[in-house]
Design a protein around this motif. Structure first.
Motif, PDB file in Angstrom:
ATOM      1  N   GLY A 108       0.811  -1.216   0.000  1.00 33.37           N
ATOM      2  CA  GLY A 108       0.000   0.000   0.000  1.00 33.37           C
ATOM      3  C   GLY A 108       0.839   1.258   0.000  1.00 33.37           C
ATOM      4  O   GLY A 108       2.073   1.208   0.071  1.00 33.37           O
ATOM      5  N   LYS A 110       2.008   5.173  -1.686  1.00 28.37           N
ATOM      6  CA  LYS A 110       2.552   5.583  -2.989  1.00 28.37           C
ATOM      7  C   LYS A 110       3.818   4.800  -3.353  1.00 28.37           C
ATOM      8  O   LYS A 110       4.500   4.303  -2.454  1.00 28.37           O
ATOM      9  N   GLY A 136       0.342   0.709  -3.404  1.00 25.82           N
ATOM     10  CA  GLY A 136      -1.110   0.486  -3.369  1.00 25.82           C
ATOM     11  C   GLY A 136      -1.871   1.048  -4.549  1.00 25.82           C
ATOM     12  O   GLY A 136      -3.088   1.231  -4.460  1.00 25.82           O
ATOM     13  N   LEU A 162      -4.236   0.805   2.140  1.00 25.88           N
ATOM     14  CA  LEU A 162      -4.874   1.379   0.950  1.00 25.88           C
ATOM     15  C   LEU A 162      -5.851   2.487   1.304  1.00 25.88           C
ATOM     16  O   LEU A 162      -6.497   3.044   0.427  1.00 25.88           O
ATOM     17  N   GLY A 163      -6.002   2.775   2.600  1.00 26.86           N
ATOM     18  CA  GLY A 163      -7.031   3.730   3.047  1.00 26.86           C
ATOM     19  C   GLY A 163      -8.353   3.000   3.231  1.00 26.86           C
ATOM     20  O   GLY A 163      -8.565   1.914   2.675  1.00 26.86           O
ATOM     21  N   GLN A 167      -9.125  -0.812   1.890  1.00 25.07           N
ATOM     22  CA  GLN A 167      -8.335  -1.907   2.458  1.00 25.07           C
ATOM     23  C   GLN A 167      -9.223  -2.973   3.113  1.00 25.07           C
ATOM     24  O   GLN A 167      -8.942  -4.172   3.007  1.00 25.07           O
ATOM     25  N   GLY A 187      -4.475   1.900   6.894  1.00 20.42           N
ATOM     26  CA  GLY A 187      -4.573   3.274   6.383  1.00 20.42           C
ATOM     27  C   GLY A 187      -3.245   3.891   6.004  1.00 20.42           C
ATOM     28  O   GLY A 187      -2.452   3.307   5.259  1.00 20.42           O
ATOM     29  N   ASP A 191       2.971   5.957   5.614  1.00 14.17           N
ATOM     30  CA  ASP A 191       3.336   7.382   5.484  1.00 14.17           C
ATOM     31  C   ASP A 191       3.761   7.944   6.843  1.00 14.17           C
ATOM     32  O   ASP A 191       4.572   8.865   6.917  1.00 14.17           O
ATOM     33  N   ARG A 214      -4.395  16.379  12.321  1.00 16.01           N
ATOM     34  CA  ARG A 214      -4.428  15.895  10.933  1.00 16.01           C
ATOM     35  C   ARG A 214      -5.167  16.876  10.031  1.00 16.01           C
ATOM     36  O   ARG A 214      -4.812  17.060   8.884  1.00 16.01           O
TER      37      ARG A 214
HETATM   38  N1  UDP Z   1      -3.622   4.645  -0.988  1.00 11.78           N
HETATM   39  C1  UDP Z   1      -3.239   3.568  -1.780  1.00 11.78           C
HETATM   40  N2  UDP Z   1      -3.937   3.309  -2.915  1.00 11.78           N
HETATM   41  C2  UDP Z   1      -4.989   4.056  -3.323  1.00 11.78           C
HETATM   42  C3  UDP Z   1      -5.393   5.156  -2.486  1.00 11.78           C
HETATM   43  C4  UDP Z   1      -4.681   5.409  -1.314  1.00 11.78           C
HETATM   44  O1  UDP Z   1      -2.296   2.855  -1.458  1.00 11.78           O
HETATM   45  O2  UDP Z   1      -5.574   3.758  -4.365  1.00 11.78           O
HETATM   46  C5  UDP Z   1      -2.861   4.918   0.220  1.00 11.78           C
HETATM   47  C6  UDP Z   1      -2.368   6.341   0.348  1.00 11.78           C
HETATM   48  O3  UDP Z   1      -1.174   6.506  -0.398  1.00 11.78           O
HETATM   49  C7  UDP Z   1      -2.164   6.445   1.844  1.00 11.78           C
HETATM   50  C8  UDP Z   1      -3.259   5.540   2.398  1.00 11.78           C
HETATM   51  O4  UDP Z   1      -3.698   4.739   1.312  1.00 11.78           O
HETATM   52  O5  UDP Z   1      -0.911   5.925   2.186  1.00 11.78           O
HETATM   53  C9  UDP Z   1      -4.485   6.291   2.926  1.00 11.78           C
HETATM   54  O6  UDP Z   1      -4.131   7.017   3.993  1.00 11.78           O
HETATM   55  P1  UDP Z   1      -5.196   7.727   4.927  1.00 11.78           P
HETATM   56  O7  UDP Z   1      -4.428   8.310   6.046  1.00 11.78           O
HETATM   57  O8  UDP Z   1      -6.061   8.631   4.105  1.00 11.78           O
HETATM   58  O9  UDP Z   1      -5.986   6.474   5.442  1.00 11.78           O
HETATM   59  P2  UDP Z   1      -7.437   6.416   6.040  1.00 11.78           P
HETATM   60  O10 UDP Z   1      -7.559   7.575   6.991  1.00 11.78           O
HETATM   61  O11 UDP Z   1      -8.340   6.499   4.851  1.00 11.78           O
HETATM   62  O12 UDP Z   1      -7.459   5.069   6.682  1.00 11.78           O
END
Ligand code: UDP
Length: 245
Positions: A108, A110, A136, A162-163, A167, A187, A191, A214
């Motif tokens: 997952g 970038k 991801g 993947l968020g 995911q 999530g 990062d 955030r």
């Molecule tokens: N992401 C990914 N593929 C996608 C869309 C998002 O791998 O098609 C990743 C994005 O790079 C980030 C994570 O998913 O690392 C989402 O992070 P976020 O903090 O927004 O997670 P959430 O709060 O949605 O769980």
């Protein structure tokens, strides 16, 4: 396992260290376990969508990621002792992996992030076995290749970043095809490891203000965060309608 029913979702009452204990136990058990770390926004989606609610409840462990869930558990009179954020549990599990010998796949975020996170985690935890990394961003038709890559790596544990809810959907749909013993939906945790999206400093977290921190970093999240007050009101008015075990 002790759980609290928050708007129809069975959230575990385990803290960070106990959740890590449970995951380490799953790594030695048969089958593929799903671990999700829902926050208020995800529970609110589940409240509105019965099939997503059923999907969440099919997980083997749902930890309380977010201060909103801790408050909600107090409102329904079955208080969760501490917030058990996915990131904190994941880092606790990673600390234990060199000793247990289980290997980890990072899936997952970038391109390049998982590899950088792998390097940082191995530096911090000597002996950690990274089975593989995969970004991801993929087309649906690449899913079978990704599953093959994860299975060929021999990974015991996969962080799926993947968020939400991508995911959770990915894990639920593919868990039967994967050989790893634990799949965790985490999530933006990779990062947070690399510092691309740093976690809130301790003060903000301990005052229940991580969400606000955030928001200052990603103002676009305001639309997603509108779910928070709605969640509060829904738990206040409807939370008691869900039977506690
Ligand atoms: N992401 C990914 N593929 C996608 C869309 C998002 O791998 O098609 C990743 C994005 O790079 C980030 C994570 O998913 O690392 C989402 O992070 P976020 O903090 O927004 O997670 P959430 O709060 O949605 O769980």
């Amino acid at each position: 396992m002790d759980t609290v029913n928050i708007l129809g979702v069975q959230v575990s009452m385990l803290g960070i260290s106990e959740s890590a204990d449970k995951i380490m136990q799953m790594l030695d058990e048969e089958g593929t376990h799903a671990v999700f770390t829902p926050n208020s926004e995800i529970i609110m989606n589940a409240y509105k969508d019965e099939s997503f609610r059923a999907l969440l409840n099919r997980a083997d462990l749902l930890t309380a990621d977010g201060i909103g869930l801790v408050y909600a558990s107090r409102i329904v009179k079955k208080p969760i002792p501490e917030r058990a954020a996915g990131f904190d549990i994941a880092m606790e599990v990673v600390r234990r992996l060199p000793q247990s010998g289980h290997s980890l796949f990072l899936f997952g975020s970038k391109p390049g992030t998982a590899e950088r996170a792998a390097q940082i985690l191995t530096e911090r935890n000597p002996g950690l076995k990274i089975a593989g990394c995969r970004n991801g961003y993929f087309k649906p038709e690449e899913t079978d290749d990704i599953i093959r890559e994860i299975n060929d790596s021999g990974a015991d544990l996969v962080f799926v970043c993947l968020g939400a809810p991508a995911q959770e959907n990915w894990i639920d749909k593919n868990r039967d095809k994967l050989n790893a013993h634990v799949l965790m939906g985490l999530g933006g945790s990779l990062d947070a490891v690399t510092g691309d999206m740093p976690r809130a400093p301790e003060w903000w977290c301990s005052h229940g203000l991580e969400w606000f921190y955030r928001l200052t970093k990603q103002p676009k999240r305001i639309f997603r965060m509108m779910a928070l007050p709605k969640f509060g009101f829904t738990v206040l008015f409807n939370g008691h309608k869900f039977k506690q075990d």
